[in-house]
Enzyme design. Sequence first.
Site, PDB file in Angstrom:
ATOM      1  N   LEU A 549       0.830  -1.212   0.000  1.00  9.50           N
ATOM      2  CA  LEU A 549       0.000   0.000   0.000  1.00  9.50           C
ATOM      3  C   LEU A 549       0.859   1.254   0.000  1.00  9.50           C
ATOM      4  O   LEU A 549       0.482   2.281  -0.549  1.00  9.50           O
ATOM      5  CB  LEU A 549      -0.913   0.015   1.223  1.00  9.50           C
ATOM      6  CG  LEU A 549      -2.001  -1.072   1.257  1.00  9.50           C
ATOM      7  CD1 LEU A 549      -2.741  -1.020   2.577  1.00  9.50           C
ATOM      8  CD2 LEU A 549      -2.965  -0.890   0.093  1.00  9.50           C
ATOM      9  N   ASN A 550       1.999   1.174   0.669  1.00  6.12           N
ATOM     10  CA  ASN A 550       2.857   2.352   0.764  1.00  6.12           C
ATOM     11  C   ASN A 550       4.296   1.854   0.873  1.00  6.12           C
ATOM     12  O   ASN A 550       4.682   1.249   1.869  1.00  6.12           O
ATOM     13  CB  ASN A 550       2.458   3.178   2.000  1.00  6.12           C
ATOM     14  CG  ASN A 550       3.303   4.436   2.152  1.00  6.12           C
ATOM     15  OD1 ASN A 550       4.526   4.406   2.013  1.00  6.12           O
ATOM     16  ND2 ASN A 550       2.641   5.539   2.431  1.00  6.12           N
ATOM     17  N   LYS A 552       7.061   3.278   1.358  1.00  2.00           N
ATOM     18  CA  LYS A 552       7.906   3.853   2.405  1.00  2.00           C
ATOM     19  C   LYS A 552       7.630   3.184   3.759  1.00  2.00           C
ATOM     20  O   LYS A 552       8.550   2.766   4.449  1.00  2.00           O
ATOM     21  CB  LYS A 552       7.639   5.356   2.495  1.00  2.00           C
ATOM     22  CG  LYS A 552       8.750   6.137   3.127  1.00  2.00           C
ATOM     23  CD  LYS A 552       8.382   7.606   3.195  1.00  2.00           C
ATOM     24  CE  LYS A 552       9.364   8.467   2.411  1.00  2.00           C
ATOM     25  NZ  LYS A 552       8.952   9.871   2.380  1.00  2.00           N
ATOM     26  N   THR A 553       6.345   3.090   4.135  1.00  2.53           N
ATOM     27  CA  THR A 553       6.055   2.476   5.438  1.00  2.53           C
ATOM     28  C   THR A 553       6.357   0.975   5.395  1.00  2.53           C
ATOM     29  O   THR A 553       6.799   0.410   6.391  1.00  2.53           O
ATOM     30  CB  THR A 553       4.588   2.722   5.869  1.00  2.53           C
ATOM     31  OG1 THR A 553       3.720   2.260   4.838  1.00  2.53           O
ATOM     32  CG2 THR A 553       4.329   4.185   6.135  1.00  2.53           C
ATOM     33  N   LYS A 620      -1.100  -8.584   2.391  1.00  2.00           N
ATOM     34  CA  LYS A 620      -0.736  -9.504   3.471  1.00  2.00           C
ATOM     35  C   LYS A 620       0.024  -8.671   4.495  1.00  2.00           C
ATOM     36  O   LYS A 620       0.552  -7.616   4.172  1.00  2.00           O
ATOM     37  CB  LYS A 620       0.182 -10.606   2.957  1.00  2.00           C
ATOM     38  CG  LYS A 620      -0.410 -11.470   1.852  1.00  2.00           C
ATOM     39  CD  LYS A 620       0.662 -12.430   1.359  1.00  2.00           C
ATOM     40  CE  LYS A 620       0.176 -13.285   0.221  1.00  2.00           C
ATOM     41  NZ  LYS A 620       1.287 -14.087  -0.358  1.00  2.00           N
ATOM     42  N   GLY A 621       0.091  -9.143   5.706  1.00  2.00           N
ATOM     43  CA  GLY A 621       0.821  -8.384   6.716  1.00  2.00           C
ATOM     44  C   GLY A 621       2.316  -8.437   6.467  1.00  2.00           C
ATOM     45  O   GLY A 621       2.844  -9.448   6.013  1.00  2.00           O
ATOM     46  N   GLY A 623       4.397  -6.649   8.910  1.00  2.00           N
ATOM     47  CA  GLY A 623       4.997  -6.087  10.124  1.00  2.00           C
ATOM     48  C   GLY A 623       5.908  -7.053  10.850  1.00  2.00           C
ATOM     49  O   GLY A 623       6.745  -6.642  11.640  1.00  2.00           O
ATOM     50  N   GLU A 624       5.741  -8.325  10.616  1.00  5.42           N
ATOM     51  CA  GLU A 624       6.512  -9.283  11.410  1.00  5.42           C
ATOM     52  C   GLU A 624       7.386 -10.194  10.561  1.00  5.42           C
ATOM     53  O   GLU A 624       8.449 -10.620  11.006  1.00  5.42           O
ATOM     54  CB  GLU A 624       5.564 -10.120  12.268  1.00  5.42           C
ATOM     55  CG  GLU A 624       4.875  -9.273  13.318  1.00  5.42           C
ATOM     56  CD  GLU A 624       3.741 -10.023  13.999  1.00  5.42           C
ATOM     57  OE1 GLU A 624       3.869 -10.317  15.185  1.00  5.42           O
ATOM     58  OE2 GLU A 624       2.735 -10.308  13.326  1.00  5.42           O
TER      59      GLU A 624
END
Lengths: 657, 328
Positions: A549-550, A552-553, A620-621, A623-624
């Site tokens: 989605l982004n 950079k993040t 999909k996630g 972050g981990e």
Amino acid sequence: MLAVLSHVNAPKLQKPQRTQGGGGGEASSNLAETNYIPFSDGTIHYLGQHIAVVVADTLEHAVRGAALVRVTYDPKPAKTSLDEHRASAKEKGTQQSPASFAKGDADAAFASAPLKVDQIYRTPYEHHNPMEAHGLIASWEGDYLTLYDSSQNIFSVRRTISQMFGVPPENIHVLSQYIGGAFGSKGSVWPHVVIGVMAAREVKRPVKLMVTRKQLFFTNGHRPATEQRVALGANADGKLVSIIHEGFGQSNNVCTFVEAFTASTKVIYDSPNMRGVHRGVDLDLPSGTYMRAPGDSTGMFALDSAMDELAYTAKIDPLQLRLINHADRDPLTGKEWSSKSLKECYAQAAERFGWSRRTPEPRSMRDGRDLIGCGMASANRPSHRAPASARALMRSDGTVLIRSGSHDMGMGTLTVMTQLAAETLDVPIERVRMELGDTNLPQTPIAAGSMTAASVGSAVFGAATELRKKIAALDGVDPATLDPATYTAVLRRHYLNEIEVQFNAKPPEEDPYSSHAFGAHFVEVAVDADIPVVRVRRVVSAFAGGRILNAKTARSQGLGGIVWGIGMALLEQTHLDTKLGSFTNVNFGEYLVPVNPDIRQLEVILVEENDPHVNPIGVKGIGEVSMVGVAGAIANAVFHATGKRVRELPITVEKLL
Amino acid sequence: MNPFDYVRVESATAAITSGSRAGAKFIAGGTNLVDLMKCDVERPLHVVDINALPLAAIERVSGGIRIDALAKMSDVASHPLVTRDFPAISQALLASASPQLRNAASIGGNLMQRTRCPYFRELTFAPCNKREPGSGCSAIDGENRTHAILGTSDACIATHPSDLAVAVAALDGVLTIRSANGERKVAATDFHLIPGRTPHLEHDLRHGELITSLFLPDAAHAQHSAYLKIRDRAAYEFALTAAAAGLDISGGIIRSARVALGGVGTKPWRARAAEGVLSGQRPSAELFRAAADAELQAAKPHEQNKFKVELVKRTLVRALTDLAGGVA
Ligand SMILES: Cc1cc2nc3c(=O)[nH]c(=O)nc-3n(C[C@H](O)[C@H](O)[C@H](O)COP(=O)(O)OP(=O)(O)OC[C@H]3O[C@@H](n4cnc5c(N)ncnc54)[C@H](O)[C@@H]3O)c2cc1C
Ligand code: SF4
């Protein structure tokens, strides 16, 4: 001083109902220490447990007051050593996340396999240490409570407090708009929340309660230490015929949490026979909890170290070995993947890293006094999603307001959701604003398990899509052909100041697909030949997490995960004095996380995926997944550099001397 | 934290008067004292702020340099007199703490900082002879990876944490200490004490005495000195092991050698046995190893810090090797 509350005088609270799994979905209560109501009796389950609270007009008075509280103890023997009590390990799984799995006959296949690796790996206690300590402000007005709480699970906080204090959930307003890091430690309702709310009710004033850094090492969860056996059996060509992954981690009597280190083992490599089990050893120690990539990060360290050992046994390049054992379908369930780009991750990261220039022999690469080593590992993390709702509102001046309970712990939820809404409505991002972190807004799940983007994103996308439809319906036109430049004109024509919709997004009951984010890490380490402190020179990682989605993040999540992985591999560990039952290095001076010079060159490659199955927005996630595998890749690089296999984290100098 | 009062003094005399009251403590940068007050380890009744004293100069004096007690770690580390003539001092400071801490912390406070032993600092419910004489030592058979292997006793094995103090011990620093009775000078190597049966007594400074300055004598070995610090992470950590060394080599012979070890001693560990091995000899890998072996003969490791014996030897050998231009 205003009050001293303890089991001696505390009001009796209700035990909240609990749901299995601990995810803290819609209706679940989520008391971290399920079997312990703060101040309900005089039992001390572990060192560090909160046993009383002092409320005063200033922090200084409260701290001084707390120092004057006199406690008498009735000592009992305590179990504190994982090693000594290994025999009491037991399965503590739940129906949703069972503690064991099996396919085929792993033990028989292992026994007759031509190539074998069978080793024990250990991971230490670790603490989350978010920069912002846990804390709250609780304010009662009659039976109405306003609670500012640093939480990644506000709806569950509301539910739990409602049940414990016997007030309807509508009376409780929980706010958590800005969070200075959480990493899983703020996903459950820890005793201090209950205590703070109780204190405010007793003194009939707003109460602010902050947990100190030192207390955080005892009262708000940690990653439990584990001991894991990995046994791999393979044919001479490197094809796995058996994977066995079993062992135990610390747990305790008041909390159901067990580190589920076999989670990735079910998914990552293909084998006709596999079994896994993670057990808990109940000790009289603080409670473990979810910590970034729980289970996967600890388990994959063991599994990918064993894969590296197998690569050397089989004399096959470690990357080649992973390709030979690539799982074309979910190995345990046989389901098709919703999408999978692990091979692309391997290929792109290996190319960028220059993997082909690595010479396979250990100790074969040098740079001056340094031994150089290269290692790699795989990454995996399931793509979870939970029900979530969002509202989208457009005003006649063309501005848009998105509202959804949700949380932003610094990972960029606000940015990404605003962007997604703007894109879906096809309006400039400056016109869109989002509100979150508030239980008066539509309900969302816990911000954990890397599922915020997928869950809240599906709701925001749905709400924005419905809003567009509703505007189009005013004029009876097809939403696809409605020109976004005319939104305001349409609203004005219908004498509307604003128009709003709510969308409730739900994952399907039965998912025919298996959805996971995958990735690959390639690491170069330098180890001084005489003074073998390990420094990570270079990491190249590739992740495939559906639609990005982004960038950079997403890249930031990648970098953050790698940094954490470096810490896990080389630095992080909470030392435990088993005689005292106490963690000892309980401050930022001695609990080591990487600092700037520990982090050299990091590269993140985002492999774009088009996944039509995982959820409406195809994400999909991520972050981990980024931290899963880093520790294994570093351990493997250390072996390549030094010829020494370190099977216990962190890899500190004494293990290489 | 316990209640205390605070006074800011402007002269050394006032400082000594104020600091001589029972329960008084000086505060300079506060980076150690305030931490320990928060941990409830230090419980001063009167906090005497000495930052206004005119004691922050770094100056050339006859035979060496004088660094005043309130000079900041960062100022000393970058001072040309220090970087040129006493590089080990500058390097030890730059390897200490973080830039923010070095900007706040003073030289006097640095030499006076107390051990990082967790049982002393954080786990105030646990026995600790240094904090509570006679209560026992939790580290001896507890968590002792970071503890000392030299100068220990059955009462205490806590490591002296300062990097600067190690370089100062190597380079024969001398402290000037002032009290109501006037001034006295103490060699840095005599200033810190080994624990013996009295681990709560850490230095030769009586109550109310003020450190006013540190003198470093000029020497060829000081000019040719270095500080090597080994730690788990690349910065912002106390030493696992460290070596301060100075060599005066001419005509291929070590004319004078100065060595001190850090991270391994209950006090900044001047390594005279090692110096004895090095003096008058030709630098070589074998010689450096022999010097390290000689010093560590007295080492008494515990369960988790056995590795320090070998690690500190290699640290010293590396420091000497680099100083000697890579002979090894
Ligand atoms: C996270 C962290 C990491 C650190 N890492 C390192 C490191 O790697 N290496 C290292 O060497 N140090 C390290 N330090 C310690 C730091 O260097 C010391 O805290 C600092 O030098 C103390 O100086 P100060 O001026 O702040 O002392 P203060 O805290 O003000 O005082 C400390 C003590 O000295 C006494 N005192 C101060 N000045 C005088 C004086 N002139 N005469 C008599 N007594 C005096 C005070 O009464 C007090 O007892 C670290 C500290 C922290 C917090
Ligand atoms: S080593 Fe010294 S400071 Fe540490 S517990 Fe023992 S007596 Fe206390």
